[in-house]
Scaffold this motif. Structure first.
Motif, PDB file in Angstrom:
ATOM      1  N   ASN A  78      45.899 -35.163 -16.510  1.00 21.57           N
ATOM      2  CA  ASN A  78      45.511 -36.213 -17.431  1.00 21.57           C
ATOM      3  C   ASN A  78      46.394 -37.418 -17.157  1.00 21.57           C
ATOM      4  OD1 ASN A  78      45.484 -37.963 -19.738  1.00 21.57           O
ATOM      5  ND2 ASN A  78      44.563 -36.310 -20.923  1.00 21.57           N
ATOM      6  N   ARG A  79      45.802 -38.482 -16.643  1.00 18.93           N
ATOM      7  CA  ARG A  79      46.567 -39.683 -16.288  1.00 18.93           C
ATOM      8  C   ARG A  79      47.134 -40.392 -17.505  1.00 18.93           C
ATOM      9  NH1 ARG A  79      43.766 -42.689 -11.184  1.00 18.93           N
ATOM     10  NH2 ARG A  79      43.249 -40.815 -10.008  1.00 18.93           N
ATOM     11  N   GLU A  80      46.456 -40.286 -18.630  1.00 17.83           N
ATOM     12  CA  GLU A  80      46.934 -40.947 -19.849  1.00 17.83           C
ATOM     13  C   GLU A  80      48.180 -40.272 -20.401  1.00 17.83           C
ATOM     14  OE1 GLU A  80      43.893 -41.611 -22.791  1.00 17.83           O
ATOM     15  OE2 GLU A  80      42.451 -42.189 -21.246  1.00 17.83           O
ATOM     16  N   THR A  81      48.124 -38.956 -20.548  1.00 17.48           N
ATOM     17  CA  THR A  81      49.282 -38.224 -21.086  1.00 17.48           C
ATOM     18  C   THR A  81      50.269 -37.832 -19.997  1.00 17.48           C
ATOM     19  OG1 THR A  81      48.185 -36.063 -20.939  1.00 17.48           O
ATOM     20  CG2 THR A  81      47.913 -37.297 -23.008  1.00 17.48           C
ATOM     21  N   ASP A 111      47.398 -33.367 -24.478  1.00 16.15           N
ATOM     22  CA  ASP A 111      45.964 -33.165 -24.261  1.00 16.15           C
ATOM     23  C   ASP A 111      45.658 -31.694 -24.507  1.00 16.15           C
ATOM     24  OD1 ASP A 111      43.378 -32.794 -23.371  1.00 16.15           O
ATOM     25  OD2 ASP A 111      43.701 -33.694 -21.399  1.00 16.15           O
TER      26      ASP A 111
END
Length: 142
Positions: A78-81, A111
């Motif tokens: 997960n690039r965001e988290t 996530d």
């Protein structure tokens, strides 16, 4: 003395592992054993750090993350988290953190969709039920 993480030697017989290049095997073993890994198979790590620790470019680390996510389907990133989840974590890494430690680490996951992804391949019913119960609690199901 640092942390120790036992790897199941049967990883060498896994059909996907046999197909991997030396670079891919190194990357996968790195994901399983690096000092940032937790006892639950989900942890925070950034591409730049992966690149630095493996001695590859950031583009190469991204290409490996993409290949392992999309082609091999062995991880999710997960690039965001900035979290990686390793699907076969429970098959290849000795799980010995204890219930309290594992629950604490599960609570740190940003996530939550990564938790069932890892739990699917955990063979030990007690450990798998810990992951599954955490997902159930997080969804408000009792």
């Amino acid at each position: 003395m640092g942390n120790r993480r036992g790897i199941n030697v049967e990883i060498w017989d896994h059909p996907i592992f046999k197909k991997m290049s030396v670079e891919e095997r190194t990357f996968y073993l790195y994901l399983l054993t690096n000092r940032h890994a937790t006892g639950i198979g989900i942890y925070h790590i950034v591409r730049k750090l992966i690149a630095f620790e493996l001695g590859v470019s950031i583009d190469s680390s991204q290409a490996l993350l993409d290949r392992f996510s999309l082609e091999y389907e062995l991880i999710r990133y997960n690039r965001e988290t900035r979290e990686v989840a390793i699907k076969d974590w429970g098959k290849f890494v000795q799980l010995n953190g204890g219930k309290r430690v594992m629950l604490s680490e599960l609570k740190e996951v940003g996530d939550h969709s990564l938790i069932p992804f890892v739990s699917e391949s955990i063979a030990k019913p007690k450990i798998r039920s810990l992951y599954d119960s955490f997902c159930t609690q997080e969804q408000g199901i009792t």
